[in-house]
Design a protein around this motif. Sequence first.
Motif, mmCIF file in Angstrom:
data_model
loop_
_atom_site.group_PDB
_atom_site.id
_atom_site.type_symbol
_atom_site.label_atom_id
_atom_site.label_comp_id
_atom_site.label_asym_id
_atom_site.label_seq_id
_atom_site.Cartn_x
_atom_site.Cartn_y
_atom_site.Cartn_z
ATOM 1 N N GLU A 332 -6.056 -8.334 -7.300
ATOM 2 C CA GLU A 332 -7.404 -7.845 -7.044
ATOM 3 C C GLU A 332 -7.498 -7.037 -5.756
ATOM 4 O O GLU A 332 -8.454 -6.281 -5.558
ATOM 5 C CB GLU A 332 -8.383 -9.012 -6.976
ATOM 6 N N TYR A 335 -7.698 -3.550 -6.913
ATOM 7 C CA TYR A 335 -8.411 -3.327 -8.162
ATOM 8 C C TYR A 335 -9.284 -2.071 -8.114
ATOM 9 O O TYR A 335 -9.437 -1.369 -9.117
ATOM 10 C CB TYR A 335 -9.263 -4.550 -8.514
ATOM 11 N N ASP A 367 0.465 -11.940 -18.128
ATOM 12 C CA ASP A 367 -0.831 -12.503 -17.727
ATOM 13 C C ASP A 367 -1.571 -11.565 -16.786
ATOM 14 O O ASP A 367 -2.794 -11.395 -16.897
ATOM 15 C CB ASP A 367 -0.631 -13.864 -17.049
ATOM 16 N N ALA A 368 -0.849 -10.953 -15.841
ATOM 17 C CA ALA A 368 -1.477 -10.040 -14.887
ATOM 18 C C ALA A 368 -2.019 -8.798 -15.600
ATOM 19 O O ALA A 368 -3.099 -8.297 -15.268
ATOM 20 C CB ALA A 368 -0.479 -9.637 -13.802
ATOM 21 N N TYR A 370 -2.963 -8.626 -18.769
ATOM 22 C CA TYR A 370 -4.132 -9.071 -19.547
ATOM 23 C C TYR A 370 -5.348 -9.213 -18.633
ATOM 24 O O TYR A 370 -6.452 -8.779 -18.981
ATOM 25 C CB TYR A 370 -3.810 -10.402 -20.226
ATOM 26 N N SER A 371 -5.147 -9.793 -17.455
ATOM 27 C CA SER A 371 -6.259 -9.998 -16.514
ATOM 28 C C SER A 371 -6.811 -8.671 -16.012
ATOM 29 O O SER A 371 -8.035 -8.495 -15.900
ATOM 30 C CB SER A 371 -5.801 -10.851 -15.326
ATOM 31 N N SER A 374 -8.724 -6.927 -18.881
ATOM 32 C CA SER A 374 -9.928 -7.713 -19.189
ATOM 33 C C SER A 374 -10.976 -7.549 -18.099
ATOM 34 O O SER A 374 -12.175 -7.410 -18.382
ATOM 35 C CB SER A 374 -9.568 -9.190 -19.346
ATOM 36 N N GLU A 375 -10.521 -7.573 -16.848
ATOM 37 C CA GLU A 375 -11.445 -7.398 -15.720
ATOM 38 C C GLU A 375 -12.086 -6.019 -15.790
ATOM 39 O O GLU A 375 -13.291 -5.864 -15.536
ATOM 40 C CB GLU A 375 -10.697 -7.571 -14.403
#
Length: 406
Positions: A332, A335, A367-368, A370-371, A374-375
Amino acid sequence: MESSQLLILGNGFDVHCGLKSSYKDFFRSVILDTAGESFGLYQLQAGVKGFWEGVLLEYYKINPENDYNWCNVEEIIKDILWLIYYGEETESANLHDGLWLEALSFISDGRDILDDRIYHDRPILRYVFVRIVKFFERLKFKGCTGREKLHLLSNQLLLELKGLEKRFCKYLKNQIFNSKSATLNENYIINAINLLARLTVFAHYKFDKLDDAITGQDKKRLIDVFENLSDTYILSFNYTTIFDFLGVNKPCVYNNVHGKLCANQCAKDCKASSVIFGIDDNLIQSQSNNSDLRLFSKTYRKMFSNEDPIILLPPKDNKPIRIKFYGHSLSEADYSYFQSIFDYYDLYGNTNVSLVFYYSKGYEQQDAIYSLISEYGRSFTNKEQGKNLIHKLLLENRLQIIEIND
């Protein structure tokens, strides 16, 4: 149809090429005195001082066997600044006053900072609080308002952060340049050229020796690699630029997002490098009631750096654009950049834009990834589109995850 590519690089690129550029390596090599570590003696190296260095040591004291998962300098900076400015979240999600206000109250009440009961079970909190109290006690400007004192504290913390940045800069330079002979770290440079070639176009090229690549039998192939980078844009979150170290003109558009090392060995008072540590601008925007926090925004500091702050991206000209990632944690902390890039190219609606995530074995990022997507989807005005963004990218073959083999 010709295509453009935007290559986004993180610290994993330099690590893969043999540079010990992780925060963990930096901490152990430059900040921590490892001599007494086996005896449970945790202290800074001789001559090392500074607020942020002390913070890192306090984190290490409570996490020495935790495989350094804690050692994310910028995440720690964010957490400590939040503590200073806003305090801690309670169970009801309300915020206490920040530590700076508590420190001023502590001084006005005439309490003793040597009292062992002060945050005795919270060593990190105690360290930060004691340093703030001591700073305010040293201030001679008794007529200052609380906010003015906070601003002086903010400037001091930023000054201390710049000291940490210089320490990190010198640490990296000592790996890239041989301190005695001033020669380049050939292994790192040749590995960086090879990896860059694989991530862009010429995956079948491999250079073995730096001298051969620059002046010898492989020079023609190296020129081919560089010439075919004309439609490549590189956005690097590292502080290194191999083209600068090689002393050649950049064959592509190359941006170091958060500053870069200069191409010379570090002098004692070197001011040529522009390494920036800091926090993501999204955090500042969400807390506009405290303007001092902006001083620690990487975006804000980049805006006022000596380098050109403009970051160039491939043009939107209806050509296919591949946005490639390698070695970035996708955290993040950065981001804001990813959101801006995805917005710029209309990731949802523009079928010319595709995402490619490269990784090396042992550094899988499913996972990163996907996050991150998604974010980004949650930022859409149309929430239903945001929810199906990943599905849409997969359906249109615009999302790939590819392993880089050694």
